[in-house]
Each structure stands twice: as C-alpha cells, then as structure tokens.
Design a protein around this motif. Structure first.
Motif, PDB file in Angstrom:
ATOM      1  N   ALA A 110     -53.406 -96.733 -68.906  1.00 42.16           N
ATOM      2  CA  ALA A 110     -52.727 -95.429 -68.875  1.00 42.16           C
ATOM      3  C   ALA A 110     -51.258 -95.605 -68.479  1.00 42.16           C
ATOM      4  CB  ALA A 110     -53.436 -94.495 -67.904  1.00 42.16           C
ATOM      5  N   GLU A 111     -51.004 -96.473 -67.515  1.00 42.98           N
ATOM      6  CA  GLU A 111     -49.625 -96.721 -67.094  1.00 42.98           C
ATOM      7  C   GLU A 111     -48.813 -97.327 -68.238  1.00 42.98           C
ATOM      8  OE1 GLU A 111     -46.523 -96.343 -64.688  1.00 42.98           O
ATOM      9  OE2 GLU A 111     -48.538 -95.691 -64.155  1.00 42.98           O
ATOM     10  N   ARG A 112     -49.423 -98.248 -68.962  1.00 42.36           N
ATOM     11  CA  ARG A 112     -48.726 -98.849 -70.105  1.00 42.36           C
ATOM     12  C   ARG A 112     -48.482 -97.829 -71.210  1.00 42.36           C
ATOM     13  NH1 ARG A 112     -49.932-105.031 -71.099  1.00 42.36           N
ATOM     14  NH2 ARG A 112     -50.020-105.739 -68.950  1.00 42.36           N
ATOM     15  N   LEU A 113     -49.418 -96.891 -71.395  1.00 40.54           N
ATOM     16  CA  LEU A 113     -49.214 -95.832 -72.395  1.00 40.54           C
ATOM     17  C   LEU A 113     -48.039 -94.943 -71.998  1.00 40.54           C
ATOM     18  CD1 LEU A 113     -52.829 -94.741 -73.360  1.00 40.54           C
ATOM     19  CD2 LEU A 113     -51.070 -95.532 -74.926  1.00 40.54           C
ATOM     20  N   LYS A 114     -47.973 -94.621 -70.714  1.00 41.32           N
ATOM     21  CA  LYS A 114     -46.853 -93.801 -70.244  1.00 41.32           C
ATOM     22  C   LYS A 114     -45.536 -94.507 -70.510  1.00 41.32           C
ATOM     23  CE  LYS A 114     -49.237 -91.566 -66.432  1.00 41.32           C
ATOM     24  NZ  LYS A 114     -49.329 -91.526 -64.954  1.00 41.32           N
ATOM     25  N   LEU A 115     -45.497 -95.795 -70.168  1.00 40.93           N
ATOM     26  CA  LEU A 115     -44.259 -96.550 -70.368  1.00 40.93           C
ATOM     27  C   LEU A 115     -43.909 -96.677 -71.845  1.00 40.93           C
ATOM     28  CD1 LEU A 115     -44.696 -99.381 -67.724  1.00 40.93           C
ATOM     29  CD2 LEU A 115     -43.159 -97.425 -67.606  1.00 40.93           C
ATOM     30  N   GLN A 116     -44.943 -96.832 -72.675  1.00 40.90           N
ATOM     31  CA  GLN A 116     -44.690 -96.970 -74.111  1.00 40.90           C
ATOM     32  C   GLN A 116     -44.164 -95.672 -74.711  1.00 40.90           C
ATOM     33  OE1 GLN A 116     -48.157 -97.278 -76.665  1.00 40.90           O
ATOM     34  NE2 GLN A 116     -47.119 -98.798 -77.929  1.00 40.90           N
ATOM     35  N   ASN A 117     -44.627 -94.550 -74.175  1.00 42.66           N
ATOM     36  CA  ASN A 117     -44.243 -93.257 -74.745  1.00 42.66           C
ATOM     37  C   ASN A 117     -42.964 -92.698 -74.154  1.00 42.66           C
ATOM     38  OD1 ASN A 117     -46.385 -93.121 -76.553  1.00 42.66           O
ATOM     39  ND2 ASN A 117     -47.748 -92.305 -74.990  1.00 42.66           N
ATOM     40  N   LEU A 118     -42.403 -93.421 -73.197  1.00 44.77           N
ATOM     41  CA  LEU A 118     -41.138 -92.960 -72.645  1.00 44.77           C
ATOM     42  C   LEU A 118     -40.053 -93.102 -73.697  1.00 44.77           C
ATOM     43  CD1 LEU A 118     -40.944 -94.376 -69.016  1.00 44.77           C
ATOM     44  CD2 LEU A 118     -41.256 -92.021 -69.716  1.00 44.77           C
ATOM     45  N   THR A 119     -39.239 -92.119 -73.766  1.00 39.67           N
ATOM     46  CA  THR A 119     -38.104 -92.177 -74.680  1.00 39.67           C
ATOM     47  C   THR A 119     -36.841 -92.007 -73.858  1.00 39.67           C
ATOM     48  OG1 THR A 119     -38.214 -89.802 -75.061  1.00 39.67           O
ATOM     49  CG2 THR A 119     -39.398 -91.219 -76.618  1.00 39.67           C
ATOM     50  N   GLU A 120     -35.748 -92.354 -74.443  1.00 39.74           N
ATOM     51  CA  GLU A 120     -34.474 -92.145 -73.773  1.00 39.74           C
ATOM     52  C   GLU A 120     -34.274 -90.657 -73.554  1.00 39.74           C
ATOM     53  OE1 GLU A 120     -30.637 -93.657 -75.102  1.00 39.74           O
ATOM     54  OE2 GLU A 120     -31.729 -95.421 -75.790  1.00 39.74           O
ATOM     55  N   PRO A 121     -33.784 -90.282 -72.399  1.00 39.07           N
ATOM     56  CA  PRO A 121     -33.528 -88.864 -72.205  1.00 39.07           C
ATOM     57  C   PRO A 121     -32.478 -88.393 -73.199  1.00 39.07           C
ATOM     58  CG  PRO A 121     -32.637 -90.144 -70.386  1.00 39.07           C
ATOM     59  CD  PRO A 121     -33.395 -91.093 -71.273  1.00 39.07           C
ATOM     60  N   PRO A 122     -32.583 -87.154 -73.636  1.00 38.12           N
ATOM     61  CA  PRO A 122     -31.596 -86.671 -74.605  1.00 38.12           C
ATOM     62  C   PRO A 122     -30.206 -86.691 -73.988  1.00 38.12           C
ATOM     63  CG  PRO A 122     -32.915 -84.859 -73.768  1.00 38.12           C
ATOM     64  CD  PRO A 122     -33.516 -86.124 -73.234  1.00 38.12           C
ATOM     65  N   LYS A 123     -29.245 -87.024 -74.826  1.00 36.38           N
ATOM     66  CA  LYS A 123     -27.871 -87.048 -74.350  1.00 36.38           C
ATOM     67  C   LYS A 123     -27.416 -85.622 -74.118  1.00 36.38           C
ATOM     68  CE  LYS A 123     -26.780 -91.350 -76.598  1.00 36.38           C
ATOM     69  NZ  LYS A 123     -26.039 -92.054 -77.601  1.00 36.38           N
ATOM     70  N   PRO A 124     -26.680 -85.408 -73.046  1.00 39.19           N
ATOM     71  CA  PRO A 124     -26.218 -84.043 -72.801  1.00 39.19           C
ATOM     72  C   PRO A 124     -25.327 -83.579 -73.940  1.00 39.19           C
ATOM     73  CG  PRO A 124     -25.189 -85.588 -71.270  1.00 39.19           C
ATOM     74  CD  PRO A 124     -26.197 -86.357 -72.076  1.00 39.19           C
ATOM     75  N   TYR A 125     -25.467 -82.315 -74.258  1.00 37.00           N
ATOM     76  CA  TYR A 125     -24.693 -81.732 -75.349  1.00 37.00           C
ATOM     77  C   TYR A 125     -23.242 -81.657 -74.932  1.00 37.00           C
ATOM     78  CZ  TYR A 125     -22.872 -78.265 -78.569  1.00 37.00           C
ATOM     79  OH  TYR A 125     -22.112 -77.615 -79.500  1.00 37.00           O
ATOM     80  N   LYS A 126     -22.399 -82.193 -75.761  1.00 38.13           N
ATOM     81  CA  LYS A 126     -20.970 -82.094 -75.506  1.00 38.13           C
ATOM     82  C   LYS A 126     -20.352 -81.218 -76.576  1.00 38.13           C
ATOM     83  CE  LYS A 126     -19.885 -86.414 -73.225  1.00 38.13           C
ATOM     84  NZ  LYS A 126     -19.101 -87.650 -73.299  1.00 38.13           N
ATOM     85  N   LYS A 127     -19.557 -80.297 -76.118  1.00 43.04           N
ATOM     86  CA  LYS A 127     -18.846 -79.468 -77.081  1.00 43.04           C
ATOM     87  C   LYS A 127     -17.811 -80.323 -77.781  1.00 43.04           C
ATOM     88  CE  LYS A 127     -18.730 -74.662 -75.886  1.00 43.04           C
ATOM     89  NZ  LYS A 127     -17.921 -73.562 -75.416  1.00 43.04           N
ATOM     90  N   LYS A 128     -17.717 -80.142 -79.051  1.00 39.57           N
ATOM     91  CA  LYS A 128     -16.711 -80.880 -79.798  1.00 39.57           C
ATOM     92  C   LYS A 128     -15.352 -80.310 -79.447  1.00 39.57           C
ATOM     93  CE  LYS A 128     -19.618 -81.927 -83.724  1.00 39.57           C
ATOM     94  NZ  LYS A 128     -19.874 -81.704 -85.128  1.00 39.57           N
ATOM     95  N   LYS A 129     -14.405 -81.202 -79.338  1.00 38.06           N
ATOM     96  CA  LYS A 129     -13.048 -80.723 -79.107  1.00 38.06           C
ATOM     97  C   LYS A 129     -12.608 -79.957 -80.340  1.00 38.06           C
ATOM     98  CE  LYS A 129     -11.615 -83.867 -75.679  1.00 38.06           C
ATOM     99  NZ  LYS A 129     -10.513 -84.444 -75.025  1.00 38.06           N
ATOM    100  N   TYR A 130     -11.876 -78.928 -80.108  1.00 37.49           N
ATOM    101  CA  TYR A 130     -11.480 -78.061 -81.206  1.00 37.49           C
ATOM    102  C   TYR A 130     -10.510 -78.784 -82.111  1.00 37.49           C
ATOM    103  CZ  TYR A 130     -10.292 -73.972 -83.792  1.00 37.49           C
ATOM    104  OH  TYR A 130     -10.131 -73.072 -84.800  1.00 37.49           O
TER     105      TYR A 130
END
Length: 167
Positions: A58-78
């Motif tokens: 179960a621990e290995r499944l958790k580690l396998q299913n971990l994904t990178e956290p989503p990158k914070p949304y950055k507003k595009k410079k105008y």
C-alpha cells in the motif's frame, strides 16, 4: 495460512504496482515478501505477516501514484498589441483615482461618479461610454493615458483646494 481473498488482495496490489510476473516465483513480489517475512510462499504467511506485506504494498502504491503538485497559476504579463482591453489593475486604479478626485470637490455635485468618469473619458480620449461599462471600449494604452490624465486632474484639484484655504 491465508484466506483466498487475502492472497488475491496481495496479488492484485502487486499487479497494480507492476511487480508481479505470472508464473515466476522469483519476481519482485516474492522478493518483497521474502525480505519482509523470510518466507518464500505467499500462502504460508500468517495474519501479522500478511498485514506487514499489505502495508508495504500500500505504501508503494501511494508513492507510485504521487504526482508533482500542480504549478501555481501565474498570470501572464500583459502583452499589449494595441488592441487589448484595460487590465483589472488599471480599472481598480481608475476608480481609486476617481474617489480621490471626489474628495477634493469644493461643492457637492449631483453627477454620479460613473457619469463624471464618462465625461472625462469623452473629453480626454474622445470615446463615448456608459456609466455602467465605462471601460468597455478602452484599450490598455488608453487606460494608461486615462490614469495619467486623472492624476493631473487630482493635482489640479489639490492646488485649487490649497489656494482656497489660503484666502
């Protein structure tokens, strides 16, 4: 000795992890079981050993299913191509300046702030607008111009107010 459901659970978890090779008693699953329990057969596990193996899988499944956290949304410079609309920041700044300008009024006026803003836009930028949507037709560059004009209006109102206080 394990119940059939317990054995199936171990094999199912191992298959999900990709450590199970059908018919191979030297696959990764059996290596994990041997490392944890010193037993070569999954069926010969007792209850505590079963729990140990399942928790490891179960621990290995958790580690396998971990994904990178989503990158914070950055507003595009105008990026102004000359056709873009006024930014939200520009709109907030215009309203802030309008309220500041209102503070320097010497006499109370019946005109609403939106109507006054439309008058300034019409006079300075030669664009008609409505008080409900004064920025609808303004571009980013026109927003910059409007902010600068409002700053000059405020400077003028401050000087007038300062001149009245001296007399």
């Amino acid at each position: 000795m394990l119940k059939p459901q317990q054995t199936q659970r171990i094999y199912a978890m191992a298959a999900r992890l990709g450590v199970l090779e059908s018919g191979n008693k030297n696959d990764m699953l059996h290596t994990i079981v041997y490392r944890l329990t010193q037993k070569e057969s999954i069926r010969s596990l007792d209850e505590n050993e079963y729990k140990t193996v399942v928790s490891e899988l179960a621990e290995r499944l958790k580690l396998q299913n971990l994904t990178e956290p989503p990158k914070p949304y950055k507003k595009k410079k105008y990026e102004d191509s000359g056709r873009g609309k006024m930014s939200d920041g520009q709109r907030r700044k215009v309203w802030q300046l309008m309220y500041q300008l209102e503070k320097y009024d010497t006499e109370p006026t019946t005109a609403k702030l939106g109507d006054r803003l439309c008058g300034i836009i019409k006079k300075e930028l030669k664009i008609d607008c409505t008080s409900k949507q004064p920025f609808r037709w303004l571009t980013y560059n026109q927003g910059i111009t409007l902010i600068e004009k409002l700053k000059k209006y405020i400077d003028s109102a401050q000087r007038r107010k300062a001149g009245e206080n001296k007399s």
